[in-house]
Design a protein around this motif. Sequence first.
Motif, PDB file in Angstrom:
ATOM      1  N   SER A   1      49.341 -90.588 -58.895  1.00 15.41           N
ATOM      2  CA  SER A   1      49.530 -90.378 -60.331  1.00 15.41           C
ATOM      3  C   SER A   1      49.846 -88.927 -60.643  1.00 15.41           C
ATOM      4  N   LYS A   2      50.511 -88.726 -61.776  1.00  9.61           N
ATOM      5  CA  LYS A   2      50.757 -87.380 -62.267  1.00  9.61           C
ATOM      6  C   LYS A   2      49.644 -86.941 -63.209  1.00  9.61           C
ATOM      7  N   VAL A   3      49.138 -87.905 -63.993  1.00  6.51           N
ATOM      8  CA  VAL A   3      48.108 -87.618 -64.986  1.00  6.51           C
ATOM      9  C   VAL A   3      46.958 -88.594 -64.808  1.00  6.51           C
ATOM     10  N   PHE A   4      45.746 -88.072 -64.920  1.00  2.00           N
ATOM     11  CA  PHE A   4      44.549 -88.916 -64.938  1.00  2.00           C
ATOM     12  C   PHE A   4      43.855 -88.657 -66.263  1.00  2.00           C
ATOM     13  N   HIS A   5      43.620 -89.727 -67.018  1.00  4.29           N
ATOM     14  CA  HIS A   5      42.996 -89.596 -68.330  1.00  4.29           C
ATOM     15  C   HIS A   5      41.647 -90.305 -68.358  1.00  4.29           C
ATOM     16  N   PHE A   6      40.684 -89.674 -69.024  1.00  2.22           N
ATOM     17  CA  PHE A   6      39.388 -90.335 -69.229  1.00  2.22           C
ATOM     18  C   PHE A   6      38.820 -89.921 -70.572  1.00  2.22           C
ATOM     19  N   GLY A   7      37.792 -90.650 -70.990  1.00  2.00           N
ATOM     20  CA  GLY A   7      37.097 -90.364 -72.238  1.00  2.00           C
ATOM     21  C   GLY A   7      35.605 -90.392 -72.020  1.00  2.00           C
ATOM     22  N   SER A   8      34.858 -90.005 -73.019  1.00  2.00           N
ATOM     23  CA  SER A   8      33.410 -89.942 -72.866  1.00  2.00           C
ATOM     24  C   SER A   8      32.759 -91.323 -72.856  1.00  2.00           C
ATOM     25  N   LEU A   9      33.489 -92.346 -73.242  1.00  2.00           N
ATOM     26  CA  LEU A   9      32.914 -93.693 -73.183  1.00  2.00           C
ATOM     27  C   LEU A   9      32.545 -94.063 -71.755  1.00  2.00           C
ATOM     28  N   SER A  10      33.242 -93.465 -70.786  1.00  2.00           N
ATOM     29  CA  SER A  10      32.927 -93.747 -69.386  1.00  2.00           C
ATOM     30  C   SER A  10      31.777 -92.868 -68.872  1.00  2.00           C
ATOM     31  N   LEU A  11      31.112 -92.180 -69.792  1.00  6.47           N
ATOM     32  CA  LEU A  11      29.979 -91.335 -69.410  1.00  6.47           C
ATOM     33  C   LEU A  11      28.664 -91.814 -70.024  1.00  6.47           C
TER      34      LEU A  11
ATOM     35  N   ASP B   1      37.240 -86.649 -58.986  1.00  6.96           N
ATOM     36  CA  ASP B   1      37.356 -85.916 -57.725  1.00  6.96           C
ATOM     37  C   ASP B   1      38.641 -86.289 -56.982  1.00  6.96           C
ATOM     38  N   ILE B   2      38.956 -87.566 -56.949  1.00  6.34           N
ATOM     39  CA  ILE B   2      40.207 -88.007 -56.309  1.00  6.34           C
ATOM     40  C   ILE B   2      41.401 -87.440 -57.058  1.00  6.34           C
ATOM     41  N   ALA B   3      41.360 -87.495 -58.376  1.00  3.74           N
ATOM     42  CA  ALA B   3      42.468 -86.977 -59.196  1.00  3.74           C
ATOM     43  C   ALA B   3      42.672 -85.484 -58.962  1.00  3.74           C
ATOM     44  N   LYS B   4      41.600 -84.724 -58.935  1.00  4.62           N
ATOM     45  CA  LYS B   4      41.707 -83.278 -58.694  1.00  4.62           C
ATOM     46  C   LYS B   4      42.278 -82.999 -57.305  1.00  4.62           C
ATOM     47  N   GLN B   5      41.790 -83.720 -56.281  1.00  7.61           N
ATOM     48  CA  GLN B   5      42.284 -83.542 -54.917  1.00  7.61           C
ATOM     49  C   GLN B   5      43.763 -83.927 -54.804  1.00  7.61           C
ATOM     50  N   SER B   6      44.214 -84.804 -55.694  1.00  4.83           N
ATOM     51  CA  SER B   6      45.600 -85.286 -55.672  1.00  4.83           C
ATOM     52  C   SER B   6      46.493 -84.490 -56.606  1.00  4.83           C
ATOM     53  N   SER B   7      45.982 -83.401 -57.149  1.00  3.03           N
ATOM     54  CA  SER B   7      46.724 -82.507 -58.056  1.00  3.03           C
ATOM     55  C   SER B   7      47.200 -83.192 -59.331  1.00  3.03           C
ATOM     56  N   CYS B   8      46.449 -84.156 -59.796  1.00  2.76           N
ATOM     57  CA  CYS B   8      46.765 -84.787 -61.079  1.00  2.76           C
ATOM     58  C   CYS B   8      46.425 -83.816 -62.212  1.00  2.76           C
ATOM     59  N   ILE B   9      47.162 -83.925 -63.292  1.00  2.00           N
ATOM     60  CA  ILE B   9      46.779 -83.268 -64.532  1.00  2.00           C
ATOM     61  C   ILE B   9      45.643 -84.109 -65.107  1.00  2.00           C
ATOM     62  N   ILE B  10      44.549 -83.475 -65.475  1.00  2.00           N
ATOM     63  CA  ILE B  10      43.386 -84.191 -65.998  1.00  2.00           C
ATOM     64  C   ILE B  10      43.371 -84.083 -67.522  1.00  2.00           C
ATOM     65  N   SER B  11      43.413 -85.228 -68.166  1.00  2.00           N
ATOM     66  CA  SER B  11      43.378 -85.320 -69.621  1.00  2.00           C
ATOM     67  C   SER B  11      42.050 -85.931 -70.048  1.00  2.00           C
ATOM     68  N   PHE B  12      41.450 -85.346 -71.089  1.00  2.00           N
ATOM     69  CA  PHE B  12      40.146 -85.814 -71.567  1.00  2.00           C
ATOM     70  C   PHE B  12      40.149 -85.900 -73.082  1.00  2.00           C
ATOM     71  N   ASP B  13      39.803 -87.070 -73.584  1.00  2.00           N
ATOM     72  CA  ASP B  13      39.622 -87.295 -75.014  1.00  2.00           C
ATOM     73  C   ASP B  13      38.204 -87.822 -75.192  1.00  2.00           C
ATOM     74  N   PRO B  14      37.264 -86.966 -75.611  1.00  2.00           N
ATOM     75  CA  PRO B  14      35.891 -87.440 -75.749  1.00  2.00           C
ATOM     76  C   PRO B  14      35.755 -88.685 -76.613  1.00  2.00           C
ATOM     77  N   ASN B  15      36.512 -88.782 -77.704  1.00  2.38           N
ATOM     78  CA  ASN B  15      36.501 -89.977 -78.549  1.00  2.38           C
ATOM     79  C   ASN B  15      35.059 -90.398 -78.842  1.00  2.38           C
TER      80      ASN B  15
END
Length: 171
Positions: free
Chosen positions: A4-14, A28-42
Amino acid sequence: IKNSKVFHFGSLSLVNKTYEEATKYALDIAKQSSCIISFDPNYREDLWKNKQLAIKKIIKYLPYVDILKVSTEEAQMITKTTSTIDAITSLTKYKIPIILVTDGENGAMFKYKSFIGNAKTIKVNPVDTTGAEDIFLGTFLTMIIKYFKPLNQLTYEELLSYINKACHQAS
């Protein structure tokens, strides 16, 4: 995730330990794979035991983030400030390359490198605003993927055009 190029997550998964462990593993996988990390706490109050726990969890994951999308209310809640500028200034300590703060009919403010800017939206007579922020972020991330280049190589004009398009689509 590895492709992937981008990995997105939100706080609902926390909101619980199992979801958070899975999210951390995926991050961790996304960071190791050089994905852009997007976060929307929502932030959704009814899904959390209390607001302080939500803030603590959101802050815990900010160091992972390349693109943060928050509403004005979320930015102020997370940073315990009362103005959007103060919230953005406070969030800079996490070294997030792109901070997007949506504000409904007022458009969005953003922080990129040393710039703090504002993108206006088009005036509409809203019938139902459900999903508007998701459309905003989805459009923005689509532009990031479509014209893919390292975030630090985006020009101010490119970024502003992405945010303007996102504001207009959300309207």
